[in-house]
Design a protein around this motif. Structure first.
Motif, short mmCIF file in Angstrom:
data_model
loop_
_atom_site.label_atom_id
_atom_site.label_comp_id
_atom_site.label_asym_id
_atom_site.label_seq_id
_atom_site.Cartn_x
_atom_site.Cartn_y
_atom_site.Cartn_z
N LEU A 18 0.75 -1.27 0.05
CA LEU A 18 0.00 -0.06 0.04
C LEU A 18 0.96 1.37 -0.07
O LEU A 18 2.15 1.16 0.39
N PRO A 19 0.21 2.68 -0.24
CA PRO A 19 1.13 3.74 -0.34
C PRO A 19 1.58 3.82 1.13
O PRO A 19 0.72 3.58 2.24
N GLU A 20 2.58 4.72 1.22
CA GLU A 20 2.96 5.18 2.66
C GLU A 20 2.04 5.57 3.56
O GLU A 20 1.05 6.52 3.26
N GLY A 21 1.76 5.01 4.82
CA GLY A 21 1.03 5.43 5.74
C GLY A 21 -0.32 4.67 5.89
O GLY A 21 -1.10 5.03 6.82
N LEU A 22 -0.73 3.85 4.94
CA LEU A 22 -1.85 3.13 5.05
C LEU A 22 -1.55 1.74 5.40
O LEU A 22 -0.69 1.09 5.56
N ARG A 25 -11.00 -3.53 6.54
CA ARG A 25 -12.19 -3.38 7.45
C ARG A 25 -13.07 -2.46 6.62
O ARG A 25 -14.36 -2.84 6.62
N ARG A 26 -12.71 -1.41 6.14
CA ARG A 26 -13.44 -0.31 5.45
C ARG A 26 -14.07 -1.13 4.18
O ARG A 26 -15.32 -0.84 3.95
N CYS A 27 -13.35 -1.86 3.42
CA CYS A 27 -13.82 -2.48 2.22
C CYS A 27 -15.04 -3.42 2.80
O CYS A 27 -15.79 -3.90 1.90
N MET A 28 -15.14 -4.23 3.87
CA MET A 28 -15.93 -5.02 4.32
C MET A 28 -17.44 -4.37 4.44
O MET A 28 -18.26 -4.80 4.12
N GLN A 29 -17.16 -3.20 4.47
CA GLN A 29 -18.55 -2.37 4.57
C GLN A 29 -19.27 -2.24 3.14
O GLN A 29 -20.35 -1.95 2.99
N GLU A 30 -18.30 -2.45 2.03
CA GLU A 30 -18.85 -2.65 0.73
C GLU A 30 -19.06 -4.02 0.36
O GLU A 30 -19.33 -4.29 -0.83
N ARG A 31 -18.93 -4.80 1.31
CA ARG A 31 -19.07 -6.46 0.96
C ARG A 31 -17.96 -6.80 -0.13
O ARG A 31 -18.04 -7.67 -0.73
N GLU A 56 -10.30 2.26 -3.70
CA GLU A 56 -10.07 3.82 -3.67
C GLU A 56 -10.79 4.72 -2.58
O GLU A 56 -10.26 5.40 -1.88
N LYS A 57 -12.05 4.29 -2.08
CA LYS A 57 -12.71 4.81 -1.22
C LYS A 57 -12.04 4.34 0.15
O LYS A 57 -11.91 5.33 0.93
N ALA A 58 -11.81 3.19 0.40
CA ALA A 58 -11.22 2.91 1.56
C ALA A 58 -9.89 3.47 1.93
O ALA A 58 -9.37 4.09 2.96
N MET A 59 -8.96 3.54 0.83
CA MET A 59 -7.84 4.21 1.07
C MET A 59 -7.92 5.70 1.28
O MET A 59 -7.08 6.29 2.29
N LYS A 60 -8.83 6.40 0.58
CA LYS A 60 -8.99 7.89 0.68
C LYS A 60 -9.51 8.10 2.29
O LYS A 60 -9.30 9.12 2.90
N ALA A 61 -10.30 7.35 2.83
CA ALA A 61 -10.61 7.33 4.21
C ALA A 61 -9.63 7.36 5.22
O ALA A 61 -9.73 7.76 6.13
#
Length: 463
Positions: free
Chosen positions: A405-409, A416-422, A458-463
């Motif tokens: 992943l990019p630095e800091g992630l 976990r965030r992607c699980m919210q999108e199944r 993309e959504k999870a990484m931005k969050a």
């Protein structure tokens, strides 16, 4: 004004509805008898009968004459993530990916799972095998398997080993219920609680889960694009005296890397010098375009035990694995298989697998799979790169990409965030004994065609 209090009948109806909503009762399930439910709920049988009758009128239940009341095929609301149980620290639990992938709904996206999509598998050949088996002798459908598994499939495997330069006899090979059972039997034979086992870091998460069940101590060696770090490998083996080293030499899970010849020789030298046995899981062998070095071939089944299965290449629901090892070990493992399973693998599974491997279509199937995986690997690597996810190595074959992943992630947060999108991902630390793979995710390129995966990432990484 206070709302009218529900009647006793309405309260009982709500209890049934709640049990259906939280999956305690599923479509097709039989409800408790009127008498039993009345006793449990401290209500009169007539009140329960009225509640059941009203639920039947609503289409929630269906009465079967003389058999009771059953839940109909009602449309249930999607189960919220909170209702499934909070993952807590399961992002670093070796069971995390297994639980989510094995219990996934049909609509879930599973780029973190460890198998090919059903549409990629040789379904026509499997159906043909099922038809042929159904016309065979009745004993095939009803009897136990032999203690070491059918000789025909063992001979077929011995022939394939010989093509690699690995001589083996029927007395050095046994079939098992699965690849996981093969490792379990080996651990039962060679390990005692408190023994030390060496693993790659990262490694297949179920190695860790199984070893925990055997109450052994795990140590790890960093894995490189050429195999384990050979300098550290020698030092760890000398200092820790592990009984076993468990690894994938080819298309390593999760990294996709393969062992180099130099690394293979040094691993075998260290094992010989310190009396360590190696378990080489060769489950991904047929995904390689050309064979890379194998420890079992170089060692000749003296100190190395080879295991494998057919779940990745044919079917995960037709379970069968194998163990190739020294004859005295096979003798002991056979007795353990009798003690724990009574017989070898299901004759039904063995018959279907043997038929496919000898039927003429298998090589074409694998040629097609390797080509499709090459295309999927290139497309997936390109699309992940546009999100800043960089493959650690580009594998020679197989279906895994191990990406940073990019630095800091942190991969557990993204998962976990992607699980919210199944969308079910495989975060790095489930593969790491030392919990040092937090910036990594393992992707299965065969499951990466859906655009929703990249949108969720993309959504999870931005969050």
């Amino acid at each position: 004004m206070e709302a009218d209090k529900p009647t006793r009948t309405e309260a009982l109806m709500e209890v049934v509805r709640m049990r259906i909503a939280n999956r305690s009762l599923s479509p097709g399930d039989r409800l408790p008898s009127i008498r039993d439910f009345a006793r449990d709920m401290k209500a009169s049988p007539s009140t329960v009968a009225e509640a059941y009758a009203r639920l039947e009128a609503e289409g929630v239940l269906r009465a079967r004459r003389g058999a009771g009341f059953y839940v109909t095929g009602v449309d249930l609301p999607p189960m919220a993530l909170a209702e499934m149980g909070e993952p807590r620290e399961q992002s670093v639990d070796p069971f995390w990916v297994s639980r989510l992938s094995l219990d996934a709904r049909a609509s879930d996206l599973m780029p973190g799972c460890g198998w090919l999509p059903a549409s990629w598998m040789p379904n026509g050949a499997i159906r043909k095998g099922l038809r042929a088996m159904s016309r065979g002798e009745a004993a095939l459908l009803t009897d136990y398997g032999s203690t070491r598994g059918a000789l025909e499939l063992r001979r077929l495997l011995i022939g394939r080993f010989a093509e690699e330069g690995l001589p083996a006899t029927a007395s050095q090979l046994m079939l098992t219920g699965s690849g996981t059972q093969a490792i379990d039997l080996i651990c039962r034979l060679l390990l005692r609680p408190g023994d030390t086992v060496l693993l790659d870091d990262p490694c297949y998460f179920n190695f860790q889960a199984l070893l925990r069940a055997h109450q052994v101590r795990m140590v790890s060696v960093p894995f490189t694009p050429d195999g384990p770090d050979v300098e550290l490998f020698g030092q760890i083996v000398a200092a820790e005296k592990p009984r076993l080293y468990i690894t994938n030499s080819a298309l390593h899970n999760p990294t996709g890397a393969s062992l180099s010849p130099q690394t293979a020789y040094r691993v075998l030298s260290a094992a010989a010098a310190h009396g360590m046995t190696i378990v080489e899981d060769d489950i991904f062998a047929d995904f390689e375009p050309a064979l890379s070095p194998r420890l079992a071939v170089l060692d000749g089944l003296s100190r190395v035990i080879r295991i494998g299965s057919f779940s990745k290449i044919l079917s995960a629901s037709i379970r069968c694995g194998y163990i190739a090892a020294r004859q005295d070990w096979i003798d002991g493992l056979t007795d353990l298989q009798i003690a724990t399973s009574f017989s070898g693998p299901s004759p039904v599974a063995v018959s279907i697998i043997t038929g496919i491997l000898t039927g003429g279509s298998y090589r074409r199937h694998m040629d097609d799979i390797r080509q499709r995986l090459t295309t999927a690997r290139e497309e997936t690597a390109s699309r992940l790169a546009s999100l800043g996810l960089v493959p650690w190595v580009i594998p020679r074959g197989g279906f895994y990409l191990w990406c940073r992943l990019p630095e800091g992630l942190t991969s557990s947060d993204v998962a976990r965030r992607c699980m919210q999108e199944r969308v079910i991902l495989a975060p790095g630390n489930v593969f790491s004994v030392t919990q040092s793979a937090g910036p990594f995710l393992r992707f299965n390129v065969a499951h990466m065609a859906d655009n929703r995966i990249y949108a969720a990432l993309e959504k999870a990484m931005k969050a």
